[in-house]
Design a protein around this motif. Sequence first.
Motif, mmCIF file in Angstrom:
data_model
loop_
_atom_site.group_PDB
_atom_site.id
_atom_site.type_symbol
_atom_site.label_atom_id
_atom_site.label_comp_id
_atom_site.label_asym_id
_atom_site.label_seq_id
_atom_site.Cartn_x
_atom_site.Cartn_y
_atom_site.Cartn_z
ATOM 1 N N GLY A 25 0.784 -1.224 0.000
ATOM 2 C CA GLY A 25 0.000 0.000 0.000
ATOM 3 C C GLY A 25 0.817 1.276 0.000
ATOM 4 N N PRO A 26 1.834 1.406 0.872
ATOM 5 C CA PRO A 26 2.617 2.642 0.881
ATOM 6 C C PRO A 26 3.313 2.920 -0.452
ATOM 7 C CG PRO A 26 2.965 1.418 2.909
ATOM 8 C CD PRO A 26 2.192 0.520 1.994
ATOM 9 N N VAL A 27 3.757 1.854 -1.130
ATOM 10 C CA VAL A 27 4.414 2.043 -2.419
ATOM 11 C C VAL A 27 3.388 2.478 -3.464
ATOM 12 C CG1 VAL A 27 5.801 0.951 -4.225
ATOM 13 C CG2 VAL A 27 6.155 0.327 -1.823
ATOM 14 N N LYS A 28 2.209 1.872 -3.423
ATOM 15 C CA LYS A 28 1.160 2.281 -4.350
ATOM 16 C C LYS A 28 0.782 3.736 -4.129
ATOM 17 C CE LYS A 28 -1.842 -1.145 -3.628
ATOM 18 N NZ LYS A 28 -3.035 -2.009 -3.859
ATOM 19 N N ARG A 29 0.782 4.176 -2.880
ATOM 20 C CA ARG A 29 0.463 5.576 -2.605
ATOM 21 C C ARG A 29 1.511 6.504 -3.204
ATOM 22 N NH1 ARG A 29 -3.408 8.458 -2.625
ATOM 23 N NH2 ARG A 29 -4.538 7.200 -1.105
ATOM 24 N N LEU A 30 2.771 6.103 -3.158
ATOM 25 C CA LEU A 30 3.829 6.919 -3.755
ATOM 26 C C LEU A 30 3.622 7.039 -5.259
ATOM 27 C CD1 LEU A 30 7.016 5.662 -1.855
ATOM 28 C CD2 LEU A 30 5.943 7.921 -1.680
ATOM 29 N N VAL A 31 3.218 5.955 -5.898
ATOM 30 C CA VAL A 31 2.987 5.981 -7.341
ATOM 31 C C VAL A 31 1.756 6.829 -7.674
ATOM 32 C CG1 VAL A 31 2.442 4.575 -9.374
ATOM 33 C CG2 VAL A 31 4.057 3.720 -7.670
ATOM 34 N N ALA A 32 0.709 6.672 -6.873
ATOM 35 C CA ALA A 32 -0.557 7.344 -7.171
ATOM 36 C C ALA A 32 -0.523 8.828 -6.853
ATOM 37 C CB ALA A 32 -1.686 6.673 -6.401
ATOM 38 N N GLY A 33 0.227 9.213 -5.827
ATOM 39 C CA GLY A 33 0.266 10.613 -5.426
ATOM 40 C C GLY A 33 -0.622 10.882 -4.220
ATOM 41 N N ALA A 34 -0.738 12.139 -3.858
ATOM 42 C CA ALA A 34 -1.521 12.537 -2.685
ATOM 43 C C ALA A 34 -2.988 12.161 -2.873
ATOM 44 C CB ALA A 34 -1.386 14.037 -2.459
ATOM 45 N N PRO A 35 -3.693 11.886 -1.774
ATOM 46 C CA PRO A 35 -5.115 11.532 -1.879
ATOM 47 C C PRO A 35 -5.925 12.608 -2.600
ATOM 48 C CG PRO A 35 -4.301 11.056 0.324
ATOM 49 C CD PRO A 35 -3.212 11.808 -0.381
ATOM 50 N N GLU A 42 -13.280 10.631 -0.693
ATOM 51 C CA GLU A 42 -11.875 10.418 -1.044
ATOM 52 C C GLU A 42 -11.779 9.267 -2.029
ATOM 53 O OE1 GLU A 42 -7.790 8.850 1.074
ATOM 54 O OE2 GLU A 42 -8.900 10.466 2.080
ATOM 55 N N LEU A 43 -11.095 9.516 -3.126
ATOM 56 C CA LEU A 43 -10.939 8.510 -4.165
ATOM 57 C C LEU A 43 -10.157 7.316 -3.632
ATOM 58 C CD1 LEU A 43 -11.445 8.004 -7.235
ATOM 59 C CD2 LEU A 43 -9.195 9.029 -7.648
ATOM 60 N N ALA A 44 -10.636 6.118 -3.911
ATOM 61 C CA ALA A 44 -9.949 4.912 -3.474
ATOM 62 C C ALA A 44 -8.534 4.880 -4.046
ATOM 63 C CB ALA A 44 -10.716 3.669 -3.917
ATOM 64 N N LEU A 45 -7.584 4.405 -3.251
ATOM 65 C CA LEU A 45 -6.211 4.293 -3.724
ATOM 66 C C LEU A 45 -6.139 3.454 -4.995
ATOM 67 C CD1 LEU A 45 -3.176 4.648 -3.513
ATOM 68 C CD2 LEU A 45 -3.136 2.790 -1.815
ATOM 69 N N ASP A 46 -6.907 2.364 -5.044
ATOM 70 C CA ASP A 46 -6.889 1.512 -6.234
ATOM 71 C C ASP A 46 -7.319 2.286 -7.474
ATOM 72 O OD1 ASP A 46 -6.076 -0.786 -4.855
ATOM 73 O OD2 ASP A 46 -8.135 -1.286 -4.318
ATOM 74 N N LEU A 322 -8.345 -6.466 -10.992
ATOM 75 C CA LEU A 322 -7.271 -5.776 -10.299
ATOM 76 C C LEU A 322 -7.354 -5.950 -8.796
ATOM 77 C CD1 LEU A 322 -7.177 -2.462 -12.363
ATOM 78 C CD2 LEU A 322 -5.525 -4.337 -12.440
ATOM 79 N N GLY A 323 -8.464 -6.505 -8.321
ATOM 80 C CA GLY A 323 -8.607 -6.774 -6.894
ATOM 81 C C GLY A 323 -9.013 -5.548 -6.102
ATOM 82 N N GLY A 324 -8.783 -5.615 -4.793
ATOM 83 C CA GLY A 324 -9.042 -4.477 -3.922
ATOM 84 C C GLY A 324 -10.467 -3.989 -3.984
ATOM 85 N N ARG A 325 -10.623 -2.673 -4.041
ATOM 86 C CA ARG A 325 -11.952 -2.079 -4.035
ATOM 87 C C ARG A 325 -12.770 -2.475 -5.258
ATOM 88 N NH1 ARG A 325 -15.292 -1.241 -2.285
ATOM 89 N NH2 ARG A 325 -16.055 0.884 -2.680
ATOM 90 N N PHE A 326 -12.090 -2.679 -6.386
ATOM 91 C CA PHE A 326 -12.826 -3.068 -7.583
ATOM 92 C C PHE A 326 -13.498 -4.429 -7.394
ATOM 93 C CE2 PHE A 326 -9.301 -0.459 -9.564
ATOM 94 C CZ PHE A 326 -10.089 0.660 -9.764
ATOM 95 N N ARG A 327 -12.776 -5.358 -6.809
ATOM 96 C CA ARG A 327 -13.363 -6.687 -6.621
ATOM 97 C C ARG A 327 -14.427 -6.659 -5.528
ATOM 98 N NH1 ARG A 327 -9.718 -11.988 -6.939
ATOM 99 N NH2 ARG A 327 -9.210 -10.819 -8.814
ATOM 100 N N GLU A 328 -14.244 -5.848 -4.515
ATOM 101 C CA GLU A 328 -15.276 -5.729 -3.480
ATOM 102 C C GLU A 328 -16.591 -5.255 -4.087
ATOM 103 O OE1 GLU A 328 -13.789 -3.055 -0.566
ATOM 104 O OE2 GLU A 328 -12.210 -4.419 0.149
ATOM 105 N N ALA A 329 -16.524 -4.242 -4.949
ATOM 106 C CA ALA A 329 -17.737 -3.723 -5.580
ATOM 107 C C ALA A 329 -18.366 -4.759 -6.507
ATOM 108 C CB ALA A 329 -17.420 -2.446 -6.355
ATOM 109 N N ALA A 330 -17.534 -5.498 -7.234
ATOM 110 C CA ALA A 330 -18.048 -6.541 -8.119
ATOM 111 C C ALA A 330 -18.736 -7.634 -7.326
ATOM 112 C CB ALA A 330 -16.911 -7.120 -8.955
ATOM 113 N N SER A 331 -18.151 -8.007 -6.206
ATOM 114 C CA SER A 331 -18.732 -9.055 -5.375
ATOM 115 C C SER A 331 -20.083 -8.631 -4.814
ATOM 116 C CB SER A 331 -17.768 -9.392 -4.226
ATOM 117 O OG SER A 331 -18.319 -10.357 -3.363
#
Length: 349
Positions: A25-35, A42-46, A322-331
């Motif tokens: 997660g912390p690495v993904k946040r670095l790639v994605a940028g500030a929330p 707040e936009l999901a990190l995914d 892609l998993g995460g929030r996307f898969r939660e919503a699909a489920s």
Amino acid sequence: MASLTEKVPPGVTGAVLRAVFALPGPVKRLVAGAPVRRDGHELALDAQLLLAMMRLEGERRLAGGTVEDARRGIARGQAYLPKVPARPVRTRKVDAGGVPARLYTPKGLAEGTPLLVFYHGGGWVIGSLDTHDTVCRYLAVHAEVRVLSVDYRLAPEHPYPAAADDALAAYEYAAAHAADLGADPGAVAVGGDSAGGNLAAVVGLTARRRPDFALLYYPAVDMSVLRRSRDLFAEGFYLTDDDMTWFSDHYCPEARRAEPAASPLVAEDLSGFPPTYLVTAGFDPLRDEGEEFAERLRKAGVPVALRRQEDLIHGFANMWSLGGRFREAASEAAGALRTGLYAGPRGRG
């Protein structure tokens, strides 16, 4: 000239994308940028990470330019995400009352189980059976249903009301021939995402034999009025306001956009609509019209479950792998469909 990513095989690009999503997660946040925060959400990190990866690919609109370019773009985008559910799904072609369709049947699914008639998104102009193949497979497996995906005619070659006519014809065929498709004639649903949600809503309003359930992902239900969310999320969240204008201009003449078969939200009487699960995305230009449609259904006495996935973007149904929030919503959507069909019309006999 083709961009660099257009020269890279989609499978390679998809592997890179999935590798990025597997980072901590912390690495993904670095790639994605500030929330990113807007309208109290707040936009999901995914979702933010996916948008950042799209920007790295280069500025590319969902629509715009030539129709052919837009169709190639959505096809390539879905090729990045080829993952399918682990449970095998058999497919076969069906002539659904003169409309081409594809029937999905999960391995081991009993005869006489429910059927979902599904309409793919893509602004009535782009999209295909193949761009929404993984969505149909996911719903078939996780909702324990057969899925009949409808290959309706696209604009501008076939403008309004061709898509709506095909949607209705395919549904009427499915309802009349459910047993031939291996399904329960008393448990037939309609569903779709975006423009496909529009078509599912049109069928829910006009079919002689009312569907038993409706599954509507962020539906486009009113081309006659622009609501606040079209301004709030006009740019930067995958589907843009300009995209919707491009789609609408290719699909339906302005003079006919207030007809219920184009904009089901404007229909005077919604009381005969089937029980519905309607899901919107918090960062989506179409959010407000979908939620207004749900509210009108509720006021008309229709059982409706409205769910705002407040931290997601338009198109999340296609992003489940892609998993995460996307898969939660699909489920959640698949669970709503399964409950609506197995505990609803079947329970009513």
